[in-house]
Design a protein around this motif. Structure first.
Motif, PDB file in Angstrom:
ATOM      1  N   VAL A 163      24.219  39.977  52.994  1.00 40.82           N
ATOM      2  CA  VAL A 163      23.406  40.821  52.121  1.00 40.82           C
ATOM      3  C   VAL A 163      23.348  40.144  50.758  1.00 40.82           C
ATOM      4  O   VAL A 163      24.184  39.283  50.444  1.00 40.82           O
ATOM      5  N   ILE A 164      22.380  40.546  49.957  1.00 37.57           N
ATOM      6  CA  ILE A 164      22.247  39.975  48.615  1.00 37.57           C
ATOM      7  C   ILE A 164      23.231  40.703  47.707  1.00 37.57           C
ATOM      8  O   ILE A 164      23.078  41.904  47.448  1.00 37.57           O
ATOM      9  N   ALA A 165      24.246  39.985  47.262  1.00 32.08           N
ATOM     10  CA  ALA A 165      25.315  40.588  46.469  1.00 32.08           C
ATOM     11  C   ALA A 165      25.972  39.526  45.599  1.00 32.08           C
ATOM     12  O   ALA A 165      25.888  38.327  45.882  1.00 32.08           O
ATOM     13  N   GLU A 166      26.642  39.997  44.572  1.00 32.59           N
ATOM     14  CA  GLU A 166      27.385  39.120  43.668  1.00 32.59           C
ATOM     15  C   GLU A 166      28.713  39.788  43.362  1.00 32.59           C
ATOM     16  O   GLU A 166      28.765  40.988  43.090  1.00 32.59           O
ATOM     17  N   LYS A 167      29.784  39.014  43.427  1.00 35.24           N
ATOM     18  CA  LYS A 167      31.105  39.565  43.135  1.00 35.24           C
ATOM     19  C   LYS A 167      31.382  39.410  41.646  1.00 35.24           C
ATOM     20  O   LYS A 167      31.301  38.315  41.090  1.00 35.24           O
ATOM     21  N   ILE A 168      31.694  40.530  41.012  1.00 37.17           N
ATOM     22  CA  ILE A 168      32.044  40.561  39.594  1.00 37.17           C
ATOM     23  C   ILE A 168      33.464  41.107  39.513  1.00 37.17           C
ATOM     24  O   ILE A 168      33.700  42.291  39.793  1.00 37.17           O
ATOM     25  N   GLY A 169      34.403  40.248  39.193  1.00 37.06           N
ATOM     26  CA  GLY A 169      35.808  40.660  39.223  1.00 37.06           C
ATOM     27  C   GLY A 169      36.198  40.965  40.659  1.00 37.06           C
ATOM     28  O   GLY A 169      36.047  40.135  41.541  1.00 37.06           O
ATOM     29  N   ARG A 170      36.633  42.200  40.907  1.00 35.51           N
ATOM     30  CA  ARG A 170      37.011  42.613  42.260  1.00 35.51           C
ATOM     31  C   ARG A 170      35.947  43.478  42.922  1.00 35.51           C
ATOM     32  O   ARG A 170      36.150  43.988  44.014  1.00 35.51           O
ATOM     33  N   SER A 171      34.812  43.662  42.236  1.00 33.97           N
ATOM     34  CA  SER A 171      33.757  44.547  42.743  1.00 33.97           C
ATOM     35  C   SER A 171      32.537  43.743  43.174  1.00 33.97           C
ATOM     36  O   SER A 171      32.233  42.697  42.606  1.00 33.97           O
ATOM     37  N   TRP A 172      31.835  44.271  44.158  1.00 30.19           N
ATOM     38  CA  TRP A 172      30.581  43.690  44.614  1.00 30.19           C
ATOM     39  C   TRP A 172      29.425  44.504  44.057  1.00 30.19           C
ATOM     40  O   TRP A 172      29.449  45.737  44.090  1.00 30.19           O
ATOM     41  N   LEU A 173      28.402  43.814  43.544  1.00 28.37           N
ATOM     42  CA  LEU A 173      27.149  44.436  43.142  1.00 28.37           C
ATOM     43  C   LEU A 173      26.081  43.971  44.115  1.00 28.37           C
ATOM     44  O   LEU A 173      25.927  42.774  44.353  1.00 28.37           O
ATOM     45  N   LEU A 174      25.359  44.919  44.667  1.00 33.03           N
ATOM     46  CA  LEU A 174      24.342  44.620  45.677  1.00 33.03           C
ATOM     47  C   LEU A 174      22.971  44.989  45.141  1.00 33.03           C
ATOM     48  O   LEU A 174      22.821  45.963  44.398  1.00 33.03           O
ATOM     49  N   LEU A 175      21.974  44.241  45.559  1.00 32.10           N
ATOM     50  CA  LEU A 175      20.598  44.562  45.222  1.00 32.10           C
ATOM     51  C   LEU A 175      20.210  45.840  45.952  1.00 32.10           C
ATOM     52  O   LEU A 175      20.337  45.936  47.175  1.00 32.10           O
ATOM     53  N   ARG A 176      19.759  46.841  45.207  1.00 31.78           N
ATOM     54  CA  ARG A 176      19.513  48.170  45.741  1.00 31.78           C
ATOM     55  C   ARG A 176      18.373  48.217  46.759  1.00 31.78           C
ATOM     56  O   ARG A 176      18.433  48.947  47.740  1.00 31.78           O
ATOM     57  N   ASP A 177      17.310  47.448  46.556  1.00 33.74           N
ATOM     58  CA  ASP A 177      16.124  47.604  47.404  1.00 33.74           C
ATOM     59  C   ASP A 177      16.077  46.668  48.612  1.00 33.74           C
ATOM     60  O   ASP A 177      15.041  46.519  49.234  1.00 33.74           O
ATOM     61  N   GLN A 178      17.209  46.097  48.969  1.00 33.35           N
ATOM     62  CA  GLN A 178      17.225  45.262  50.168  1.00 33.35           C
ATOM     63  C   GLN A 178      17.313  46.129  51.420  1.00 33.35           C
ATOM     64  O   GLN A 178      17.745  47.277  51.361  1.00 33.35           O
ATOM     65  N   PRO A 179      16.870  45.588  52.535  1.00 35.15           N
ATOM     66  CA  PRO A 179      16.880  46.383  53.770  1.00 35.15           C
ATOM     67  C   PRO A 179      18.301  46.729  54.232  1.00 35.15           C
ATOM     68  O   PRO A 179      19.255  46.001  53.970  1.00 35.15           O
ATOM     69  N   ASN A 180      18.413  47.822  54.934  1.00 38.00           N
ATOM     70  CA  ASN A 180      19.669  48.248  55.531  1.00 38.00           C
ATOM     71  C   ASN A 180      20.075  47.209  56.580  1.00 38.00           C
ATOM     72  O   ASN A 180      19.322  46.956  57.523  1.00 38.00           O
ATOM     73  N   PRO A 181      21.250  46.597  56.446  1.00 34.74           N
ATOM     74  CA  PRO A 181      21.640  45.529  57.392  1.00 34.74           C
ATOM     75  C   PRO A 181      21.845  46.018  58.821  1.00 34.74           C
ATOM     76  O   PRO A 181      21.747  45.226  59.752  1.00 34.74           O
ATOM     77  N   LYS A 182      22.115  47.289  59.031  1.00 31.76           N
ATOM     78  CA  LYS A 182      22.311  47.758  60.409  1.00 31.76           C
ATOM     79  C   LYS A 182      20.972  47.917  61.133  1.00 31.76           C
ATOM     80  O   LYS A 182      20.948  48.078  62.351  1.00 31.76           O
TER      81      LYS A 182
END
Length: 68
Positions: A47-66
């Motif tokens: 998924v489109i995400a970036e780790k900041i410290g210990r947390s992941w931030l994900l792009l909100r409008d990306q498709p549901n991976p399931k």
């Protein structure tokens, strides 16, 4: 004289950026997947995400991976 943005403009820009992101807890609720599974998807680059410290931030409008 320079054309620097005001503090209010900068805050509005930050708010716009943050409205496009979500953390794993919100993604879990939105997608119906566990947070742990979403963290694994993030770490694997599924998924489109970036780790900041210990947390992941994900792009909100990306498709549901399931659904993919």
């Amino acid at each position: 004289m320079t054309n620097n943005p005001s503090k209010d403009q900068l805050q509005q820009n930050m708010d716009n950026i943050m409205s496009q992101l979500m953390q794993t807890e919100e993604a879990s609720e939105l997608w119906g997947l566990s947070q742990g599974y979403i963290k694994n998807l993030c770490a694997n680059g599924d998924v489109i995400a970036e780790k900041i410290g210990r947390s992941w931030l994900l792009l909100r409008d990306q498709p549901n991976p399931k659904q993919g």
